[in-house]
Motif scaffolding. Structure first.
Motif, mmCIF file in Angstrom:
data_model
loop_
_atom_site.group_PDB
_atom_site.id
_atom_site.type_symbol
_atom_site.label_atom_id
_atom_site.label_comp_id
_atom_site.label_asym_id
_atom_site.label_seq_id
_atom_site.Cartn_x
_atom_site.Cartn_y
_atom_site.Cartn_z
ATOM 1 N N TYR A 110 0.834 -1.207 0.000
ATOM 2 C CA TYR A 110 0.000 0.000 0.000
ATOM 3 C C TYR A 110 0.873 1.262 0.000
ATOM 4 O O TYR A 110 0.637 2.202 -0.760
ATOM 5 N N THR A 111 1.913 1.269 0.821
ATOM 6 C CA THR A 111 2.808 2.421 0.896
ATOM 7 C C THR A 111 3.532 2.629 -0.431
ATOM 8 O O THR A 111 3.667 3.761 -0.904
ATOM 9 N N PHE A 112 3.988 1.546 -1.043
ATOM 10 C CA PHE A 112 4.675 1.646 -2.322
ATOM 11 C C PHE A 112 3.767 2.271 -3.382
ATOM 12 O O PHE A 112 4.163 3.218 -4.070
ATOM 13 N N TRP A 113 2.552 1.777 -3.512
ATOM 14 C CA TRP A 113 1.647 2.313 -4.540
ATOM 15 C C TRP A 113 1.173 3.716 -4.217
ATOM 16 O O TRP A 113 0.933 4.526 -5.112
ATOM 17 N N THR A 114 1.067 4.048 -2.945
ATOM 18 C CA THR A 114 0.714 5.421 -2.572
ATOM 19 C C THR A 114 1.815 6.374 -3.001
ATOM 20 O O THR A 114 1.545 7.461 -3.523
ATOM 21 N N ARG A 115 3.063 5.991 -2.816
ATOM 22 C CA ARG A 115 4.175 6.831 -3.260
ATOM 23 C C ARG A 115 4.192 6.973 -4.773
ATOM 24 O O ARG A 115 4.453 8.049 -5.297
ATOM 25 N N ILE A 116 3.940 5.893 -5.474
ATOM 26 C CA ILE A 116 3.936 5.946 -6.948
ATOM 27 C C ILE A 116 2.828 6.888 -7.424
ATOM 28 O O ILE A 116 3.044 7.730 -8.305
ATOM 29 N N ILE A 117 1.654 6.769 -6.850
ATOM 30 C CA ILE A 117 0.509 7.553 -7.313
ATOM 31 C C ILE A 117 0.641 9.026 -6.958
ATOM 32 O O ILE A 117 0.463 9.912 -7.799
ATOM 33 N N PHE A 118 0.977 9.313 -5.697
ATOM 34 C CA PHE A 118 0.923 10.709 -5.225
ATOM 35 C C PHE A 118 2.252 11.447 -5.345
ATOM 36 O O PHE A 118 2.279 12.676 -5.372
ATOM 37 N N LEU A 119 3.353 10.749 -5.382
ATOM 38 C CA LEU A 119 4.657 11.417 -5.466
ATOM 39 C C LEU A 119 5.327 11.209 -6.812
ATOM 40 O O LEU A 119 6.471 11.605 -6.998
ATOM 41 N N GLY A 120 4.643 10.566 -7.715
ATOM 42 C CA GLY A 120 5.192 10.392 -9.052
ATOM 43 C C GLY A 120 6.396 9.497 -9.121
ATOM 44 O O GLY A 120 7.301 9.703 -9.911
ATOM 45 N N GLY A 121 6.451 8.471 -8.247
ATOM 46 C CA GLY A 121 7.561 7.530 -8.302
ATOM 47 C C GLY A 121 8.761 7.937 -7.464
ATOM 48 O O GLY A 121 9.747 7.232 -7.431
ATOM 49 N N ALA A 122 8.701 9.060 -6.778
ATOM 50 C CA ALA A 122 9.832 9.477 -5.938
ATOM 51 C C ALA A 122 9.915 8.539 -4.736
ATOM 52 O O ALA A 122 8.928 8.219 -4.104
ATOM 53 N N GLY A 123 11.085 8.065 -4.466
ATOM 54 C CA GLY A 123 11.248 7.110 -3.372
ATOM 55 C C GLY A 123 11.933 7.754 -2.260
ATOM 56 O O GLY A 123 12.137 7.501 -1.202
#
Length: 123
Positions: A110-123
């Protein structure tokens, strides 16, 4: 007055029931479980032989692994004949830990996909 304990006579020793030093099980139980383990291992190897791929591969391999572990635990480690309190004391902690690991896996996904969706892939 002398209250000395007299040793038991030979007749008393022969009449006494033998001491119970543990459980014994017929060898057939162990041979049958060994045969089941052999069949499950064969099925596990056949998954590789027939080159099963994807989710089906992992579901089959893990299912056979858990069945083999359950047989070994129940019969060869004598858990099938233990008191329920001991069974719970041994089995509940790994099951609880496995549940927590599964929940952490869901949370990480969930955290991984939330970062992809809302931060544009920034890790």
């Amino acid at each position: 007055m002398n209250h000395a304990v007299h040793p038991a006579s030979e007749a008393d020793i022969r009449a006494a029931p033998p001491a119970d030093h543990g459980q014994t099980h017929p060898i057939g139980v162990y041979l049958k479980v060994w045969a089941y383990l052999f069949v499950l291992s064969t099925l596990s190897y056949l998954v590789d032989f027939f080159q099963v791929q994807g989710v089906a591969r992992w579901v089959l391999i893990i299912t056979f692994m858990l069945l083999k572990a359950g047989l070994i635990l129940a019969i060869f480690m004598h858990m099938a004949w233990e008191r329920m309190a001991l069974v719970y004391a041994i089995l509940v902690p790994p099951l609880a830990l496995g549940t927590l690991v599964f929940l952490m896996w869901i949370e990480a996904d969930y955290t991984f996909w939330t970062r992809i969706i809302f931060l544009g892939g920034a890790g």
